[in-house]
Design an enzyme around this catalytic site. Structure first.
Site, mmCIF file in Angstrom:
data_model
loop_
_atom_site.group_PDB
_atom_site.id
_atom_site.type_symbol
_atom_site.label_atom_id
_atom_site.label_comp_id
_atom_site.label_asym_id
_atom_site.label_seq_id
_atom_site.Cartn_x
_atom_site.Cartn_y
_atom_site.Cartn_z
ATOM 1 C CG HIS A 263 56.145 18.343 60.098
ATOM 2 N ND1 HIS A 263 55.167 18.569 59.161
ATOM 3 C CD2 HIS A 263 55.901 17.107 60.593
ATOM 4 C CE1 HIS A 263 54.370 17.511 59.104
ATOM 5 N NE2 HIS A 263 54.791 16.601 59.961
ATOM 6 C CD GLU A 264 58.309 15.054 62.824
ATOM 7 O OE1 GLU A 264 57.518 14.631 63.677
ATOM 8 O OE2 GLU A 264 58.187 14.797 61.607
ATOM 9 C CG HIS A 267 53.510 15.911 64.652
ATOM 10 N ND1 HIS A 267 52.184 15.688 64.400
ATOM 11 C CD2 HIS A 267 54.158 15.741 63.468
ATOM 12 C CE1 HIS A 267 52.029 15.391 63.109
ATOM 13 N NE2 HIS A 267 53.215 15.421 62.516
ATOM 14 C CD GLU A 293 51.083 15.650 58.963
ATOM 15 O OE1 GLU A 293 51.357 15.025 59.995
ATOM 16 O OE2 GLU A 293 51.923 15.915 58.087
HETATM 17 ZN ZN ZN Z 1 53.590 14.963 60.471
#
Ligand code: ZN
Length: 503
Positions: A263-264, A267, A293
């Site tokens: 997830h990170e 980003h 996101e």
């Molecule tokens: Zn996030």
């Protein structure tokens, strides 16, 4: 001769340098800073914020912007024009708020957050209620300063995070989404029992770390301009030219570490994909929280929770995690990563029920800010919506309306960007799947950089050139719709639970 654009650009790039310096101090605070440094660190961050604000709201910025707008000669190229539009938006927003209100908000936010921590600890909404009432009132004032004629208060606040988004458009996206998600949740509970024991296998931290690093490296995260460290709550921040990710490990939750890191990492790839030449200008910044996101969810869910990914990843897992993998295989771990179980806590929610948590918050905060719901009635309304959307009873406020930090630090209008991220992610993944001749074979071979390059070309490098809605149309050929997301979930989870994916 220096033009107004040159002066404007030099002045605001310096403001961006102050911002990235503050980002470094904030990153350090969450990762390596010794406890005793906290008070001075808060002073350092407050000073940098003040200097940055002074620069951003300097009256000369208004004059330079006016000169850029008024210049009839086609001196500015398309990039420069796009930057002027972005800077104009930032300047108007920053100067619409009286400094007394900004200071009052900053003070209240810090106190309200402490009150929230206490209230949550004591499991007592009554302790937080007066603070939340004050927060809502001040944010109504803030919205009144920001809003355009005819715009609602909640819409004015949401526009800070997702430019152009409003409650009316969200309702038309969320209405059909909610119905189908509730129906899916009900269908899956009648499905087969999924073995998720791999989620709880005990694995030493160094092994987990080597494993998640191997995955982020394969995703194409550039460690020459980035790093991964640990923090209590994973996050991603950009420090000027480099990008810092954090993650966390629990000895019996390796899939949580993998999901958080991917997830990170998503980003981080977005931040690394912005054009270096545009650093410190709007074209060098992410367009919105929803689009940001979408990049994290795409890697976490459309890659990391896919059967094709686990074909590639399972040998990696066996290599790094060793005997912990005994008795499992790619198919069972893929299923374990896709277990659906309605729960009380948003941050622990699975892919199919997460957005129902967000919709509860969207309904309630929109009504709070637009004056349709009294703060005193928040807990009972919260519990009613959890019953309706998620089919569960909320036993207490700690696991109910006191669970999120957001409202205590003034983030009203922020929650829907999580769900927008899921919808954008699915629509982008479907477009990439079409254009790259099928994502499955690429993921099964571990050819993640092909996907990274596609995202970079279509999304990352544009920075704030387009609005989120324009970007979505450009990348996918259609306006944002819940259909690709629902199709993704219904077909994948229908398979995992061996239930019909038809409605
Ligand atoms: Zn996030």
């Amino acid at each position: 001769m220096r033009s107004a654009y040159d002066d404007l650009s030099a002045h605001l790039r310096a403001a961006a340098l102050l911002g990235s310096t503050a980002a470094l101090l904030a990153w350090d605070q969450e990762t390596f800073m010794p406890k005793g440094a906290g008070d001075v660190r808060a002073d350092q961050l407050a000073l940098l914020a003040q200097l940055q604000h002074e620069r951003a709201t300097d009256p000369r910025v208004g004059a330079w912007l006016a000169a850029c707008d008024a210049d009839p000669r086609p001196q500015l190229d398309l990039d420069q024009r796009a930057n002027v539009v972005g800077w104009r938006r930032d300047f108007d927003r920053a100067t619409k708020l009286p400094s007394a209100l900004v200071a009052e908000l900053a003070q209240l936010e810090s106190k309200a957050q402490q009150a929230w921590v206490q209230a949550r600890h004591k499991n007592s909404f009554a302790r937080f209620q007066p603070w939340l009432e004050r927060m809502v009132a001040l944010h109504q004032q803030k919205a009144d300063c920001l809003r355009a004629p005819g715009q609602s208060r909640w819409d004015a606040l949401a526009d800070l995070y997702e430019p152009g988004m409003c409650a009316k458009d969200l309702r038309s996206l969320f209405g059909p989404l909610r119905q189908r998600l509730v129906a899916l949740r009900e269908r899956l509970t009648a499905g087969r029992l999924v073995d998720d024991s791999f989620s709880r296998v005990v694995i030493a931290e160094p092994q987990q770390e080597a494993f998640v690093r191997a995955v982020v490296t394969a995703m194409g995260f550039d460690f020459s301009c980035g790093r991964i460290d640990r923090s209590a709550h994973p996050f991603c921040t950009r420090v000027g030219a480099d990008v810092r990710l954090t993650t966390r490990f629990h000895r019996d939750r390796v899939l949580d570490a993998l999901g958080s890191t991917m997830h990170e990492g998503g980003h981080g790839l977005y931040e690394q994909g912005l054009e270096p030449a545009h650093l410190g200008t709007p074209l060098g910044e992410a367009v919105s929280l929803g689009i940001h996101e979408s990049q994290s969810r795409l890697w976490e869910n459309h890659v990391g929770r896919s059967a094709a990914f686990w074909q590639w990843c399972w040998p990696q897992a066996q290599h790094h995690l060793g005997s912990a993998c005994a008795g499992h295989d790619a198919a069972t771990v893929f299923a374990a990563a896709n277990v659906v179980r309605p729960s009380l806590i948003r941050v622990e929610a699975d892919e199919a029920t997460y957005d129902l948590h967000v919709m509860v918050r969207f309904e309630l905060e929109q009504q709070l800010i637009d004056g349709e719901l009294a703060v005193a009635n928040l807990p009972s309304e919260w519990n009613r919506l959890y019953r309706e959307f998620l089919g569960i009873e909320v036993p207490d406020d700690r696991s109910g309306c006191l669970q999120d930090v957001h409202w205590s630090c003034g983030l009203f209008g922020y929650f829907p960007t999580y769900t927008l991220g899921n919808l954008y992610a699915a629509q982008f993944a479907a477009a990439a799947d079409r254009e790259l001749g099928g994502l499955g074979p690429l993921l099964a071979r571990g050819q993640f950089t092909t996907l990274r390059e596609w995202l970079r070309r279509h999304i990352h490098r544009h920075g704030r050139r387009h609005t989120p809605a324009e970007l979505c149309r450009l990348v996918t050929g259609s306006p944002l719709s819940p259909e690709p997301f629902l199709h993704h979930l219904e077909s994948k989870l229908g398979g995992v639970y061996a239930v019909s994916s038809s409605r």
